[in-house]
Design a protein around this motif. Structure first.
Motif, PDB file in Angstrom:
ATOM      1  N   ARG A 258       0.641  -1.084   0.449  1.00 47.11           N
ATOM      2  CA  ARG A 258      -0.323   0.159  -0.187  1.00 47.11           C
ATOM      3  C   ARG A 258       0.808   1.603  -0.296  1.00 47.11           C
ATOM      4  NH1 ARG A 258      -1.241  -1.651   5.769  1.00 47.11           N
ATOM      5  NH2 ARG A 258      -0.337  -0.667   7.146  1.00 47.11           N
TER       6      ARG A 258
ATOM      7  N   PHE B  52      -5.445   9.482  -2.747  1.00 44.59           N
ATOM      8  CA  PHE B  52      -5.120  10.984  -1.819  1.00 44.59           C
ATOM      9  C   PHE B  52      -6.766  10.658  -0.691  1.00 44.59           C
ATOM     10  CE2 PHE B  52      -4.498  11.870  -5.925  1.00 44.59           C
ATOM     11  CZ  PHE B  52      -3.320  12.929  -6.078  1.00 44.59           C
ATOM     12  N   ARG B  53      -7.726   9.477  -0.648  1.00 45.71           N
ATOM     13  CA  ARG B  53      -7.889   9.439   0.207  1.00 45.71           C
ATOM     14  C   ARG B  53      -7.430   8.834   1.792  1.00 45.71           C
ATOM     15  NH1 ARG B  53     -11.079   4.823  -2.040  1.00 45.71           N
ATOM     16  NH2 ARG B  53     -10.870   5.262  -3.685  1.00 45.71           N
ATOM     17  N   TRP B  54      -7.688   9.573   2.615  1.00 41.80           N
ATOM     18  CA  TRP B  54      -7.074   8.740   3.856  1.00 41.80           C
ATOM     19  C   TRP B  54      -8.338   7.776   4.782  1.00 41.80           C
ATOM     20  CZ3 TRP B  54      -2.229  10.257   4.757  1.00 41.80           C
ATOM     21  CH2 TRP B  54      -1.776  12.073   4.296  1.00 41.80           C
ATOM     22  N   GLN B  55      -7.090   6.447   5.710  1.00 36.46           N
ATOM     23  CA  GLN B  55      -8.336   6.256   6.201  1.00 36.46           C
ATOM     24  C   GLN B  55      -8.001   6.008   7.753  1.00 36.46           C
ATOM     25  OE1 GLN B  55      -7.242   2.359   4.273  1.00 36.46           O
ATOM     26  NE2 GLN B  55      -7.927   2.370   2.562  1.00 36.46           N
TER      27      GLN B  55
ATOM     28  N   TRP C 161      -5.046   9.193  -8.237  1.00 33.37           N
ATOM     29  CA  TRP C 161      -6.057   8.804  -7.695  1.00 33.37           C
ATOM     30  C   TRP C 161      -6.798   7.711  -7.604  1.00 33.37           C
ATOM     31  CZ3 TRP C 161      -9.037  14.249  -9.933  1.00 33.37           C
ATOM     32  CH2 TRP C 161     -10.559  14.518  -9.089  1.00 33.37           C
ATOM     33  N   ARG C 162      -6.918   6.851  -9.022  1.00 33.87           N
ATOM     34  CA  ARG C 162      -7.953   5.357  -9.089  1.00 33.87           C
ATOM     35  C   ARG C 162      -7.631   4.635  -7.919  1.00 33.87           C
ATOM     36  NH1 ARG C 162      -6.438   1.614 -14.127  1.00 33.87           N
ATOM     37  NH2 ARG C 162      -4.525   1.364 -12.343  1.00 33.87           N
ATOM     38  N   GLU C 163      -6.282   4.639  -7.934  1.00 28.35           N
ATOM     39  CA  GLU C 163      -5.692   4.164  -6.637  1.00 28.35           C
ATOM     40  C   GLU C 163      -6.425   4.280  -4.607  1.00 28.35           C
ATOM     41  OE1 GLU C 163      -4.016   1.068  -7.288  1.00 28.35           O
ATOM     42  OE2 GLU C 163      -4.676   0.872  -8.801  1.00 28.35           O
ATOM     43  N   GLY C 164      -6.511   5.409  -4.969  1.00 28.61           N
ATOM     44  CA  GLY C 164      -7.021   6.062  -3.904  1.00 28.61           C
ATOM     45  C   GLY C 164      -5.743   6.652  -3.186  1.00 28.61           C
TER      46      GLY C 164
END
Length: 116
Positions: A57, A113-116, A108-111
């Motif tokens: 990741r 920019f999303r914080w988990q 962006w496609r792999e995510g």
């Protein structure tokens, strides 16, 4: 030849001073114990191997970081070249930014920019 001799003298003096500092110990200093000689984790043995792999990741974030770093590294000198070259430099930078945009879109496609 005189410049080379001066440089050699400076190197020899620096090496001598470094050797003296390294070998000189205060007579009041406590002896170094074996755990203090181990350089990592305050004397404890490392729990993982140095060649341990990272989780997958982290790779998309690394690719995105490299994309932004390369962009900034090339845009500063490009500003100087743009004044001399004009339109040709503008086209080259456009192609470069288009290639980097593909990397950003992938992130962006792999995510990334999303914080988990």
């Amino acid at each position: 030849m005189a410049g080379l001799a001066g440089a050699l003298v400076i190197v020899l003096v620096a090496a001598t001073v470094a050797a003296l500092v390294r070998s000189a110990r205060s007579p009041f200093a406590a002896p170094i114990t074996e755990p203090q000689k181990v350089p990592f984790l305050g004397g404890g043995a490392p729990t993982t191997h140095a060649w341990q792999r990272y989780h997958v990741r982290y790779y998309p974030m690394t690719l995105l970081f490299i994309a932004f770093e390369m962009e900034m590294m090339f845009m500063y000198p490009w500003a100087v070249v743009f004044v001399e070259e004009g339109g040709k430099a503008m086209m080259e930078m456009g192609m470069f930014l288009a290639i980097l945009s593909v990397g950003i879109l992938y992130g962006w496609r792999e995510g990334v920019f999303r914080w988990q």
